[in-house]
Enzyme design. Structure first.
Site, mmCIF file in Angstrom:
data_model
loop_
_atom_site.group_PDB
_atom_site.id
_atom_site.type_symbol
_atom_site.label_atom_id
_atom_site.label_comp_id
_atom_site.label_asym_id
_atom_site.label_seq_id
_atom_site.Cartn_x
_atom_site.Cartn_y
_atom_site.Cartn_z
ATOM 1 N N GLN A 1 7.645 5.094 -2.955
ATOM 2 C CA GLN A 1 6.557 5.356 -2.341
ATOM 3 C C GLN A 1 6.087 3.637 -1.497
ATOM 4 O OE1 GLN A 1 4.752 7.410 -1.059
ATOM 5 N NE2 GLN A 1 5.923 9.108 -2.148
ATOM 6 N N SER A 2 6.927 2.692 -1.531
ATOM 7 C CA SER A 2 6.766 1.397 -0.957
ATOM 8 C C SER A 2 5.937 1.532 0.448
ATOM 9 C CB SER A 2 8.096 0.756 -0.836
ATOM 10 O OG SER A 2 7.868 -0.248 -0.147
ATOM 11 N N ASN A 3 4.768 0.688 0.383
ATOM 12 C CA ASN A 3 4.056 0.688 1.539
ATOM 13 C C ASN A 3 5.269 -0.380 2.585
ATOM 14 O OD1 ASN A 3 1.540 2.043 0.977
ATOM 15 N ND2 ASN A 3 1.090 0.259 -0.652
#
Length: 336
Positions: free
Chosen positions: A78-80
């Site tokens: 879920q890396s921005n």
């Protein structure tokens, strides 16, 4: 005020700037204390929202400068940062390959879904292998593209390196102008810190442009010692790469530790309630991974007196809204 650094590294105009500086007046009425302002870097774009774009303006410009046609980067599922990288690469016509940590879900959600929509190539590795072999994995894929006659540029976690420091160094100049227009001289600037690059840029930038303010990073993983070392390392690399006339060892780097909770990308009920309370009070949405933890920490430390009894606090809202949706089950208290 120190003289601004006279260096102009390659840069692309990718973010919607300047972002607003907003006073949280309704929150102030509910919870008196030093006044809190939000630097709304969650509004740097729409799908591209968040702090990573400021850093990627410099990293991706360097990739182009070096004639690269492929970008490799890395982070959690879920890396921005990975989501922003994938979307910007699509916008610029660059091939994007993401090296992600975790166990792939049956259906993409949040940032991962946006990575897929952006057409990024995605390789997912189990957490232990990722932590143990990340450097080798990045080199492997860079060599893979080289063998195909392509040129791949590697951007580290969060674009937090010597190049990425420019993002929030330059943002500090923008923030100084915001504060002047608003008639404030903040005593404290607070951000979530997960890979250290935003904090590094703000620490150097505040020294030059907002010298009366202390920058604090609220660590969302690891501990204070890790971030003091990481931020210091990034600043040293920045100074050496660009031959800057600045004593980075003299910069004041401070970390507010003790709010990691259950771990990275995990939060406790206090953080989820803080997110819900701010959304209902001010219409501002935080996320459980970065900004929710950091904002909760700031409120707790404000009540304990860490920031004094008066003055102004600027909280840099670094975005992360898409990371909120995979945590939907933790907001069941809203239903009853």
């Amino acid at each position: 005020m120190s003289d601004p650094i006279q260096v102009n590294p390659p840069r692309l105009n990718l973010a919607n700037l300047p972002t607003p500086l907003q006073a949280l007046d309704r929150l102030q009425q509910q919870r008196p204390g030093p006044r809190i302002w939000l630097k709304r870097d969650d509004l740097t774009g729409c799908a591209l929202s968040g702090n990573k774009i400021r850093k990627l303006e410099f990293n991706l410009a360097q990739a182009r400068e070096e004639g690269c046609d492929t970008v490799i980067s890395c982070g959690g599922l879920q890396s921005n940062h990975c989501r922003a990288t994938a979307l910007l690469c699509a916008q610029l016509g660059l091939h994007c390959h993401l090296i992600l940590r975790g166990e792939p879900p049956a259906v993409g959600d949040g940032n991962l879904l946006l990575d897929q929509l952006a057409g990024a190539e995605i390789s997912v590795y189990p957490p232990q292998q990722y932590q143990r072999e990340l450097d080798q994995l990045l080199l492997h894929w860079q060599s893979h593209y080289q063998a195909q006659g392509r040129r791949a540029f590697v951007i580290p976690t969060g674009a937090s390196d010597a190049i990425g420091v420019w993002g929030y160094f330059k943002a500090s100049e923008e923030l100084a102008a915001d504060c002047q227009r608003s008639g404030i001289s903040p005593r404290h600037i607070i951000c979530a810190t997960g890979s250290g690059g935003t904090q590094a840029g703000l620490s150097a930038g505040a020294h030059c442009y907002i010298p009366g303010a202390q920058v604090w990073g609220v660590n969302v993983c690891d501990d204070e010692a890790w971030f003091l070392n990481k931020v210091g390392h990034d600043l040293q690399d920045w100074q050496q790469r660009y031959h800057l006339d600045i004593d980075v060892g003299a910069l004041s780097v401070k970390v507010i530790d003790g709010y990691v909770g259950p771990g990275y990308a995990k939060a406790d009920e206090e953080v989820y309630r803080c997110i819900a309370d701010l959304a209902a009070c001010e219409g501002v949405v935080l996320d459980p991974v970065y900004t929710g933890k950091a904002f909760h920490a700031m409120l707790c430390e404000r009540e304990r007196g860490r920031f004094g009894d008066d003055g102004d606090i600027v909280f840099v809202h670094t975005g992360g809204i898409f990371g909120l949706f995979p945590h939907r089950q933790h907001f069941d208290f809203l239903n009853g």
